[in-house]
Write a protein that holds these residues in place. Sequence first.
Motif, PDB file in Angstrom:
ATOM      1  N   VAL A 116     -25.154  63.295 -37.043  1.00  0.00           N
ATOM      2  CA  VAL A 116     -25.422  62.988 -38.458  1.00  0.00           C
ATOM      3  C   VAL A 116     -24.036  62.251 -39.118  1.00  0.00           C
ATOM      4  CG1 VAL A 116     -25.894  63.545 -40.923  1.00  0.00           C
ATOM      5  CG2 VAL A 116     -27.574  64.223 -38.809  1.00  0.00           C
ATOM      6  N   ILE A 117     -22.971  63.187 -38.737  1.00  0.00           N
ATOM      7  CA  ILE A 117     -21.803  62.736 -39.361  1.00  0.00           C
ATOM      8  C   ILE A 117     -21.371  61.409 -38.647  1.00  0.00           C
ATOM      9  CG2 ILE A 117     -19.309  63.433 -39.434  1.00  0.00           C
ATOM     10  CD1 ILE A 117     -20.334  66.313 -39.754  1.00  0.00           C
ATOM     11  N   ALA A 118     -21.649  61.141 -37.390  1.00  0.00           N
ATOM     12  CA  ALA A 118     -21.202  60.137 -36.722  1.00  0.00           C
ATOM     13  C   ALA A 118     -21.831  58.867 -37.163  1.00  0.00           C
ATOM     14  CB  ALA A 118     -21.421  60.470 -35.126  1.00  0.00           C
ATOM     15  N   LEU A 119     -23.304  59.118 -37.215  1.00  0.00           N
ATOM     16  CA  LEU A 119     -23.979  57.871 -37.776  1.00  0.00           C
ATOM     17  C   LEU A 119     -23.466  57.625 -39.197  1.00  0.00           C
ATOM     18  CD1 LEU A 119     -27.362  58.864 -36.570  1.00  0.00           C
ATOM     19  CD2 LEU A 119     -26.443  56.741 -35.956  1.00  0.00           C
ATOM     20  N   HIS A 120     -23.278  58.408 -39.992  1.00  0.00           N
ATOM     21  CA  HIS A 120     -22.775  58.344 -41.348  1.00  0.00           C
ATOM     22  C   HIS A 120     -21.370  57.752 -41.697  1.00  0.00           C
ATOM     23  CE1 HIS A 120     -22.065  59.400 -45.866  1.00  0.00           C
ATOM     24  NE2 HIS A 120     -23.567  59.056 -45.799  1.00  0.00           N
ATOM     25  N   THR A 121     -20.369  58.169 -40.811  1.00  0.00           N
ATOM     26  CA  THR A 121     -19.125  57.620 -40.870  1.00  0.00           C
ATOM     27  C   THR A 121     -19.126  56.269 -40.026  1.00  0.00           C
ATOM     28  OG1 THR A 121     -18.489  58.689 -38.910  1.00  0.00           O
ATOM     29  CG2 THR A 121     -18.081  59.643 -41.308  1.00  0.00           C
ATOM     30  N   GLY A 122     -20.006  56.112 -39.227  1.00  0.00           N
ATOM     31  CA  GLY A 122     -19.917  54.804 -38.562  1.00  0.00           C
ATOM     32  C   GLY A 122     -20.578  53.416 -39.025  1.00  0.00           C
ATOM     33  N   ALA A 123     -21.094  53.598 -40.017  1.00  0.00           N
ATOM     34  CA  ALA A 123     -21.917  52.685 -41.010  1.00  0.00           C
ATOM     35  C   ALA A 123     -20.784  51.927 -41.710  1.00  0.00           C
ATOM     36  CB  ALA A 123     -23.169  52.939 -41.663  1.00  0.00           C
ATOM     37  N   THR A 124     -21.063  50.730 -42.454  1.00  0.00           N
ATOM     38  CA  THR A 124     -20.431  49.999 -43.460  1.00  0.00           C
ATOM     39  C   THR A 124     -21.418  49.949 -44.588  1.00  0.00           C
ATOM     40  OG1 THR A 124     -18.972  48.681 -42.014  1.00  0.00           O
ATOM     41  CG2 THR A 124     -19.187  48.072 -44.197  1.00  0.00           C
ATOM     42  N   TYR A 125     -21.134  50.440 -45.732  1.00  0.00           N
ATOM     43  CA  TYR A 125     -21.977  50.315 -46.794  1.00  0.00           C
ATOM     44  C   TYR A 125     -21.316  49.213 -47.842  1.00  0.00           C
ATOM     45  CZ  TYR A 125     -23.088  54.913 -44.867  1.00  0.00           C
ATOM     46  OH  TYR A 125     -23.409  55.803 -43.838  1.00  0.00           O
ATOM     47  N   ARG A 126     -22.541  48.774 -48.549  1.00  0.00           N
ATOM     48  CA  ARG A 126     -22.394  47.636 -49.650  1.00  0.00           C
ATOM     49  C   ARG A 126     -22.931  48.539 -51.005  1.00  0.00           C
ATOM     50  NH1 ARG A 126     -22.694  41.951 -49.707  1.00  0.00           N
ATOM     51  NH2 ARG A 126     -23.120  41.277 -51.820  1.00  0.00           N
ATOM     52  N   VAL A 127     -21.968  48.090 -51.907  1.00  0.00           N
ATOM     53  CA  VAL A 127     -22.132  48.954 -53.235  1.00  0.00           C
ATOM     54  C   VAL A 127     -23.223  47.682 -53.919  1.00  0.00           C
ATOM     55  CG1 VAL A 127     -21.352  49.571 -55.477  1.00  0.00           C
ATOM     56  CG2 VAL A 127     -19.943  49.782 -53.403  1.00  0.00           C
ATOM     57  N   PHE A 128     -24.538  48.498 -54.079  1.00  0.00           N
ATOM     58  CA  PHE A 128     -25.611  47.582 -54.858  1.00  0.00           C
ATOM     59  C   PHE A 128     -25.467  47.447 -56.315  1.00  0.00           C
ATOM     60  CE2 PHE A 128     -27.924  47.659 -50.549  1.00  0.00           C
ATOM     61  CZ  PHE A 128     -28.415  46.316 -50.646  1.00  0.00           C
ATOM     62  N   MET A 129     -25.189  48.657 -56.865  1.00  0.00           N
ATOM     63  CA  MET A 129     -25.338  48.845 -58.346  1.00  0.00           C
ATOM     64  C   MET A 129     -24.400  49.861 -58.844  1.00  0.00           C
ATOM     65  SD  MET A 129     -29.175  49.547 -59.213  1.00  0.00           S
ATOM     66  CE  MET A 129     -28.548  50.346 -60.944  1.00  0.00           C
ATOM     67  N   ILE A 130     -24.110  49.971 -60.089  1.00  0.00           N
ATOM     68  CA  ILE A 130     -23.475  51.233 -60.672  1.00  0.00           C
ATOM     69  C   ILE A 130     -24.561  51.699 -61.493  1.00  0.00           C
ATOM     70  CG2 ILE A 130     -21.677  52.501 -61.830  1.00  0.00           C
ATOM     71  CD1 ILE A 130     -20.919  51.486 -59.020  1.00  0.00           C
ATOM     72  N   GLY A 131     -25.069  52.807 -61.596  1.00  0.00           N
ATOM     73  CA  GLY A 131     -25.946  53.179 -62.858  1.00  0.00           C
ATOM     74  C   GLY A 131     -26.499  54.781 -62.760  1.00  0.00           C
ATOM     75  N   PHE A 132     -27.486  54.922 -63.388  1.00  0.00           N
ATOM     76  CA  PHE A 132     -28.179  56.290 -63.413  1.00  0.00           C
ATOM     77  C   PHE A 132     -27.119  57.029 -64.462  1.00  0.00           C
ATOM     78  CE2 PHE A 132     -28.236  60.469 -61.851  1.00  0.00           C
ATOM     79  CZ  PHE A 132     -29.548  61.174 -62.916  1.00  0.00           C
ATOM     80  N   ALA A 133     -26.052  57.292 -63.797  1.00  0.00           N
ATOM     81  CA  ALA A 133     -24.880  58.111 -64.594  1.00  0.00           C
ATOM     82  C   ALA A 133     -23.618  57.110 -64.497  1.00  0.00           C
ATOM     83  CB  ALA A 133     -24.582  59.340 -64.045  1.00  0.00           C
ATOM     84  N   PRO A 134     -22.552  57.221 -65.355  1.00  0.00           N
ATOM     85  CA  PRO A 134     -21.503  56.492 -65.320  1.00  0.00           C
ATOM     86  C   PRO A 134     -20.615  56.573 -63.921  1.00  0.00           C
ATOM     87  CG  PRO A 134     -21.375  57.911 -67.502  1.00  0.00           C
ATOM     88  CD  PRO A 134     -22.838  58.346 -66.636  1.00  0.00           C
ATOM     89  N   GLY A 135     -20.690  55.607 -63.366  1.00  0.00           N
ATOM     90  CA  GLY A 135     -19.910  55.608 -62.163  1.00  0.00           C
ATOM     91  C   GLY A 135     -20.809  55.915 -60.981  1.00  0.00           C
ATOM     92  N   PHE A 136     -22.009  56.383 -60.930  1.00  0.00           N
ATOM     93  CA  PHE A 136     -22.699  56.704 -59.876  1.00  0.00           C
ATOM     94  C   PHE A 136     -23.062  55.472 -58.968  1.00  0.00           C
ATOM     95  CE2 PHE A 136     -26.705  57.612 -57.685  1.00  0.00           C
ATOM     96  CZ  PHE A 136     -26.905  58.790 -57.588  1.00  0.00           C
ATOM     97  N   THR A 137     -22.772  55.785 -57.991  1.00  0.00           N
ATOM     98  CA  THR A 137     -22.721  54.315 -56.778  1.00  0.00           C
ATOM     99  C   THR A 137     -23.697  54.512 -55.843  1.00  0.00           C
ATOM    100  OG1 THR A 137     -20.312  54.783 -57.143  1.00  0.00           O
ATOM    101  CG2 THR A 137     -21.170  53.354 -55.202  1.00  0.00           C
ATOM    102  N   TYR A 138     -24.650  53.502 -56.082  1.00  0.00           N
ATOM    103  CA  TYR A 138     -25.703  53.146 -55.153  1.00  0.00           C
ATOM    104  C   TYR A 138     -25.215  52.380 -54.014  1.00  0.00           C
ATOM    105  CZ  TYR A 138     -28.965  55.037 -58.625  1.00  0.00           C
ATOM    106  OH  TYR A 138     -29.712  55.635 -59.647  1.00  0.00           O
ATOM    107  N   LEU A 139     -25.580  52.778 -52.734  1.00  0.00           N
ATOM    108  CA  LEU A 139     -25.037  51.945 -51.401  1.00  0.00           C
ATOM    109  C   LEU A 139     -26.323  51.566 -50.661  1.00  0.00           C
ATOM    110  CD1 LEU A 139     -22.408  54.573 -50.532  1.00  0.00           C
ATOM    111  CD2 LEU A 139     -22.084  52.426 -51.780  1.00  0.00           C
ATOM    112  N   GLY A 140     -26.213  50.562 -49.922  1.00  0.00           N
ATOM    113  CA  GLY A 140     -27.009  49.963 -49.150  1.00  0.00           C
ATOM    114  C   GLY A 140     -26.355  50.052 -47.878  1.00  0.00           C
ATOM    115  N   GLY A 141     -27.093  49.941 -46.539  1.00  0.00           N
ATOM    116  CA  GLY A 141     -26.336  50.026 -45.153  1.00  0.00           C
ATOM    117  C   GLY A 141     -26.524  51.364 -44.397  1.00  0.00           C
ATOM    118  N   LEU A 142     -27.457  52.373 -45.023  1.00  0.00           N
ATOM    119  CA  LEU A 142     -27.702  53.606 -44.375  1.00  0.00           C
ATOM    120  C   LEU A 142     -28.444  53.452 -43.041  1.00  0.00           C
ATOM    121  CD1 LEU A 142     -27.374  56.670 -44.821  1.00  0.00           C
ATOM    122  CD2 LEU A 142     -29.803  56.474 -45.626  1.00  0.00           C
ATOM    123  N   PRO A 143     -27.875  53.994 -42.070  1.00  0.00           N
ATOM    124  CA  PRO A 143     -28.602  53.811 -40.742  1.00  0.00           C
ATOM    125  C   PRO A 143     -29.912  54.204 -40.915  1.00  0.00           C
ATOM    126  CG  PRO A 143     -26.269  54.730 -40.451  1.00  0.00           C
ATOM    127  CD  PRO A 143     -26.719  54.487 -41.838  1.00  0.00           C
TER     128      PRO A 143
END
Length: 238
Positions: A116-143
């Motif tokens: 799991v750690i290898a998959l998670h650290t091996g991906a490149t994530y794009r910040v799609f948006m900031i929202g829900f809470a101040p600074g909360f970072t939504y990411l695309g690119g999860l394997p």
Amino acid sequence: MKIKPAGDQAVTVEFADVIDETVSARVIALDRDLKADPVAGITETVPTYRSLLVFFDPAILPGRALMATLRDRVDASAEPDETQARHFTIPVCYQGIDALDLAELSAARGLSQQEVIALHTGATYRVFMIGFAPGFTYLGGLPEALHTPRLTEPRQKVPAGAVGIGGAQAAINSVAGPSGWRYIGRTPVKLFDPERSDPAFFRAGDFIRFRAVSPDAVAALDRRVAAGDPIVECEQPW
């Protein structure tokens, strides 16, 4: 593409009704275009997964005129310029109390924790948006192998910096609070600080990679952050 009123002081530019990197790139392209060449009367822009919310002062810029201007600007900014994107490598501890759901998620996906750690650290994530809470970072690119439903019962408090998974999305928690995401690690990077000139550390269009660090290393980084050190800087594109 649709442009719709959102109350009497905002309009929304909707590019699609799906979560998609191409759609996100078009949202960000329009946002950057409006920042680079401001329109008198626009007071704020907020990029989301599939749309851009544009606030305006109706005493300066009538809504109808703004909607016409935005349509022209969408056409002009149709080709996203990814060279403006920022890139970061973020330290994450995937061990001990920081790995709230790692064991359960690993079992659910039929993977070892190291896989799991290898998959998670091996991906490149794009910040799609900031929202829900101040600074909360939504990411695309999860394997896809890590796609996991959120918890059936949310936790009442998750720490700031917790790195999570919710369905096909990844995220980084910005401030301590309740959450139903599954969290597998924590970063010491301070995502929200109202004392900074730009309170949110990340912004839509950034790219992120994660780097595993030990509990001792993350404790040292926590101390540096508490002393005001951002610990990570914008990097050259990978």
